[in-house]
Design a protein around this motif. Structure first.
Motif, PDB file in Angstrom:
ATOM      1  N   TRP A  57       0.844  -1.211   0.000  1.00 33.40           N
ATOM      2  CA  TRP A  57       0.000   0.000   0.000  1.00 33.40           C
ATOM      3  C   TRP A  57       0.870   1.248   0.000  1.00 33.40           C
ATOM      4  CZ3 TRP A  57      -4.665   2.070  -0.691  1.00 33.40           C
ATOM      5  CH2 TRP A  57      -4.922   3.328  -0.162  1.00 33.40           C
ATOM      6  N   PHE A  58       1.868   1.307   0.895  1.00 33.00           N
ATOM      7  CA  PHE A  58       2.748   2.471   0.958  1.00 33.00           C
ATOM      8  C   PHE A  58       3.551   2.629  -0.330  1.00 33.00           C
ATOM      9  CE2 PHE A  58       2.090   2.203   5.606  1.00 33.00           C
ATOM     10  CZ  PHE A  58       1.749   3.519   5.840  1.00 33.00           C
ATOM     11  N   ALA A  59       3.987   1.533  -0.925  1.00 31.71           N
ATOM     12  CA  ALA A  59       4.730   1.609  -2.185  1.00 31.71           C
ATOM     13  C   ALA A  59       3.851   2.134  -3.319  1.00 31.71           C
ATOM     14  CB  ALA A  59       5.305   0.234  -2.543  1.00 31.71           C
ATOM     15  N   LEU A  60       2.605   1.668  -3.370  1.00 34.56           N
ATOM     16  CA  LEU A  60       1.675   2.169  -4.398  1.00 34.56           C
ATOM     17  C   LEU A  60       1.396   3.661  -4.214  1.00 34.56           C
ATOM     18  CD1 LEU A  60      -0.937  -0.728  -4.575  1.00 34.56           C
ATOM     19  CD2 LEU A  60       0.640  -0.018  -6.381  1.00 34.56           C
ATOM     20  N   MET A  61       1.115   4.053  -2.984  1.00 31.03           N
ATOM     21  CA  MET A  61       0.837   5.474  -2.733  1.00 31.03           C
ATOM     22  C   MET A  61       2.076   6.320  -3.015  1.00 31.03           C
ATOM     23  SD  MET A  61      -2.318   5.976  -2.114  1.00 31.03           S
ATOM     24  CE  MET A  61      -2.246   7.674  -1.562  1.00 31.03           C
ATOM     25  N   THR A  62       3.233   5.832  -2.624  1.00 36.69           N
ATOM     26  CA  THR A  62       4.479   6.563  -2.890  1.00 36.69           C
ATOM     27  C   THR A  62       4.679   6.758  -4.386  1.00 36.69           C
ATOM     28  OG1 THR A  62       5.544   5.773  -0.866  1.00 36.69           O
ATOM     29  CG2 THR A  62       6.999   6.461  -2.662  1.00 36.69           C
ATOM     30  N   LYS A  67       4.889  10.196  -9.122  1.00 38.91           N
ATOM     31  CA  LYS A  67       4.655  10.333 -10.562  1.00 38.91           C
ATOM     32  C   LYS A  67       3.544  11.329 -10.905  1.00 38.91           C
ATOM     33  CE  LYS A  67       7.486   7.898 -12.732  1.00 38.91           C
ATOM     34  NZ  LYS A  67       8.598   8.650 -13.307  1.00 38.91           N
ATOM     35  N   LEU A  68       2.460  11.324 -10.132  1.00 37.95           N
ATOM     36  CA  LEU A  68       1.306  12.160 -10.477  1.00 37.95           C
ATOM     37  C   LEU A  68       1.328  13.538  -9.827  1.00 37.95           C
ATOM     38  CD1 LEU A  68      -1.464   9.415 -10.186  1.00 37.95           C
ATOM     39  CD2 LEU A  68      -0.326  10.244 -12.264  1.00 37.95           C
ATOM     40  N   VAL A  69       2.088  13.687  -8.764  1.00 36.56           N
ATOM     41  CA  VAL A  69       2.043  14.953  -8.022  1.00 36.56           C
ATOM     42  C   VAL A  69       3.415  15.629  -7.954  1.00 36.56           C
ATOM     43  CG1 VAL A  69       1.454  16.032  -5.812  1.00 36.56           C
ATOM     44  CG2 VAL A  69       0.106  14.086  -6.636  1.00 36.56           C
ATOM     45  N   VAL A  70       4.368  14.961  -7.355  1.00 34.92           N
ATOM     46  CA  VAL A  70       5.654  15.608  -7.057  1.00 34.92           C
ATOM     47  C   VAL A  70       6.421  15.986  -8.321  1.00 34.92           C
ATOM     48  CG1 VAL A  70       7.920  15.273  -5.982  1.00 34.92           C
ATOM     49  CG2 VAL A  70       5.845  14.585  -4.763  1.00 34.92           C
ATOM     50  N   GLU A  71       6.600  15.044  -9.230  1.00 36.68           N
ATOM     51  CA  GLU A  71       7.387  15.355 -10.424  1.00 36.68           C
ATOM     52  C   GLU A  71       6.810  16.522 -11.227  1.00 36.68           C
ATOM     53  OE1 GLU A  71       8.059  11.633 -12.456  1.00 36.68           O
ATOM     54  OE2 GLU A  71       9.733  11.128 -11.131  1.00 36.68           O
ATOM     55  N   PRO A  72       5.495  16.537 -11.513  1.00 32.77           N
ATOM     56  CA  PRO A  72       4.959  17.701 -12.230  1.00 32.77           C
ATOM     57  C   PRO A  72       5.061  19.003 -11.422  1.00 32.77           C
ATOM     58  CG  PRO A  72       3.387  15.875 -12.294  1.00 32.77           C
ATOM     59  CD  PRO A  72       4.480  15.477 -11.360  1.00 32.77           C
ATOM     60  N   ALA A  73       4.884  18.924 -10.124  1.00 32.42           N
ATOM     61  CA  ALA A  73       4.951  20.140  -9.297  1.00 32.42           C
ATOM     62  C   ALA A  73       6.372  20.685  -9.207  1.00 32.42           C
ATOM     63  CB  ALA A  73       4.395  19.856  -7.903  1.00 32.42           C
TER      64      ALA A  73
END
Length: 141
Positions: A57-62, A67-73
């Protein structure tokens, strides 16, 4: 390569620390009390059933947060975007976890649906913002 590892490690550690701290300070007690009041305590695991599933679960959320939040931000140098996208991801993930219980399990308390969904309001945005802020600062140095 080093930055990629640091992104994943930062999100994982922040997410894990926030989640575990929340659970020990509030979440586990609240959930247990609500479950007992609803008479559904016996359907929940009281000990950690499978640490491997928790780590997955933690690996999926990480991975999703990176990929969806940190890199684009980080690319846009936009902490507000990290907060908003982290919020959307968190509410979606935790709502998807909580809502099916509410509509499919007899006597499942609405308070638990709301509480679990609210975890998504906290955990993913905090991990997203902290990591994005740190990486932007790191790039600027």
């Amino acid at each position: 390569m080093k930055t990629t590892i640091l992104k994943y490690l930062s999100v994982f550690v922040v997410y894990f620390v926030v989640d575990v701290t929340y659970q020990f300070v509030f979440g586990m007690n609240f959930s247990q009390n609500i479950q007992e009041q609803a008479g559904i305590r016996e359907i929940f695991v009281t000990d950690i059933q499978n640490p491997l599933l928790i780590l997955i679960w933690f690996a999926l959320m990480t991975t999703a947060i990176v990929k969806l939040v940190v890199e684009p931000a980080v690319k846009a140098k936009d902490i507000k975007s990290a907060a908003l996208k982290g919020l959307l991801l968190g509410v979606t993930a935790y709502g998807t976890l909580a809502l099916p219980n509410g509509w499919s399990l007899a006597n499942y308390p609405l308070a638990l649906v709301i509480e679990v969904t609210m975890e998504g309001v906290l955990f993913a945005p905090i991990a997203s913002v902290v990591t994005t802020w740190w990486l932007i600062r790191k790039e600027e140095q």
